[in-house]
Scaffold this active site. Structure first.
Site, mmCIF file in Angstrom:
data_model
loop_
_atom_site.group_PDB
_atom_site.id
_atom_site.type_symbol
_atom_site.label_atom_id
_atom_site.label_comp_id
_atom_site.label_asym_id
_atom_site.label_seq_id
_atom_site.Cartn_x
_atom_site.Cartn_y
_atom_site.Cartn_z
ATOM 1 N N GLU A 127 -0.813 -9.063 -0.231
ATOM 2 C CA GLU A 127 -2.328 -9.137 -0.316
ATOM 3 C C GLU A 127 -3.068 -9.269 -1.385
ATOM 4 O O GLU A 127 -4.055 -10.055 -1.744
ATOM 5 C CB GLU A 127 -2.808 -8.081 0.716
ATOM 6 C CG GLU A 127 -2.079 -8.351 1.881
ATOM 7 C CD GLU A 127 -2.648 -7.224 2.929
ATOM 8 O OE1 GLU A 127 -2.305 -6.036 2.853
ATOM 9 O OE2 GLU A 127 -3.362 -7.520 4.117
ATOM 10 N N GLY A 152 0.374 -4.909 0.834
ATOM 11 C CA GLY A 152 -0.675 -4.804 0.119
ATOM 12 C C GLY A 152 -0.466 -5.568 -0.952
ATOM 13 O O GLY A 152 -1.295 -6.091 -1.859
ATOM 14 N N GLU A 191 4.616 -5.168 7.591
ATOM 15 C CA GLU A 191 3.541 -4.217 8.232
ATOM 16 C C GLU A 191 3.959 -3.944 9.561
ATOM 17 O O GLU A 191 4.022 -2.662 10.007
ATOM 18 C CB GLU A 191 2.108 -4.355 8.144
ATOM 19 C CG GLU A 191 1.509 -4.224 6.846
ATOM 20 C CD GLU A 191 1.531 -5.487 6.002
ATOM 21 O OE1 GLU A 191 2.161 -6.352 6.156
ATOM 22 O OE2 GLU A 191 0.715 -5.569 4.937
ATOM 23 N N ALA A 232 1.048 -1.161 -0.071
ATOM 24 C CA ALA A 232 -0.093 0.067 -0.159
ATOM 25 C C ALA A 232 0.814 1.272 -0.022
ATOM 26 O O ALA A 232 2.063 1.037 0.524
ATOM 27 C CB ALA A 232 -0.726 -0.044 0.954
#
Ligand code: CO8
Length: 262
Positions: free
Chosen positions: A114, A111, A134, A67
């Site tokens: 993911e 992300g 993270e 992300a």
């Protein structure tokens, strides 16, 4: 080809929609505007009767390095909560019915890992770099990583990976069941394999393929007994499709099935 800022779309092979994440300056970091475009492109392919499979890929260097950390850094709890930050990411897993293949070279972190795990089939290069880092940023996975990684590799290994933020290779991803296959070679060889599989899927009855995807996904939600029952009901339902008659008649007549997709 569509006109987007952060992604590229094309259909180089019949029946297959290709989406290439294209934010090279940020290693394809997944900012919110990128996700708006990705969701739009996915829906377009999903609604296109000529498309039977979708591939999401990045570059040789990065599928996606996570992300967008710079976008997230100043976010407050109340803004994240009231705007339901990240919720639009679920569009791929919750809404798209056409099979989606992730083709991962280079970094698939946070992300990015993911997003790859949300896809129906994950292919990668042996040298791809996966991870849920993270914890190093003072946070945790937020787009399904703790759930999907744990289902793939089991609790103990998922706990180790998520609590240490340690990366793992494409080769390991395939050995552990995160990926269906790790391809020896580079990005081109990987795309070749992804297209081969996508074209195979796109050559079958769309009705049967959507049903196949639906029942495999149900296995992630239901008990074994409920899942087997769900599968049987859908199997029964497919006797009502034209393509079941076409497929089985063609077999008996030793002919190639010409699918109606109905
Ligand atoms: N977000 C924003 N920018 C990024 C990101 C990112 N995730 N990753 C890389 N970039 C940018 C860098 O800032 C740099 O920009 P600039 O040139 O302007 O400084 C550019 O991309 C190139 O990166 P590097 O110079 O760092 O390239 P290297 O080859 O030296 O290193 C790495 C590559 C190792 C991948 C390194 O970039 C890195 O560690 N990136 C961050 C990886 C990471 O921590 N990802 C997890 C992010 S958190 C997350 O995904 C949370 C998910 C929560 C749920 C979903 C939320 C949306």
């Amino acid at each position: 080809a569509g006109s987007y800022e952060h992604i590229l779309t094309s259909t180089p092979k019949p029946g297959v929609g290709l989406i290439t994440l294209n934010r090279p300056k940020a290693l394809n970091a997944l900012c919110s505007p990128l996700f708006v475009e990705l969701n739009e492109a996915l829906s377009k392919y999903d609604n296109d009767k000529s498309i039977g499979a979708i591939i999401i890929t990045g570059s040789e260097k990065a599928f996606a390095a996570g992300a967008d950390i710079k976008e997230m850094a100043p976010l407050s709890f109340s803004a994240a909560y009231s705007d339901n930050f990240i919720a639009p990411w679920s569009h791929l897993a919750n809404t798209i019915r056409t099979p989606v293949i992730a083709a991962v070279s280079g970094y698939a972190l946070g992300g990015g890992c993911e997003l790859a795990m949300m896809c129906d089939i994950l292919y990668c290069t042996e040298t791809a770099t996966f991870g849920q880092p993270e914890i190093k940023l003072g946070t945790i996975p937020g787009a399904g990583g703790s759930q999907r990684l744990t289902r793939a590799v089991g609790k103990s290994k998922a706990m180790e990976l998520i609590l240490t933020g340690k990366n793992f290779s494409g080769k390991e991803a395939a050995e552990w069941g995160v990926a269906a296959k790790a391809v020896a070679g580079g990005h081109e060889e990987l795309l070749e394999q992804a297209f081969k599989t996508a074209e195979t899927i796109a050559s079958y009855s769309r009705v049967a393929v959507v049903a196949g995807k639906e029942v495999v996904n149900k296995s992630q939600e239901l008990s074994l007994k409920e899942g087997v029952e769900y599968e049987r009901r859908l199997f029964h339902a497919l006797f009502g499709s034209k393509d079941q008659k076409i497929g089985m008649t063609a077999f008996a007549e030793k002919k190639k099935a010409e699918w109606s997709h109905e």
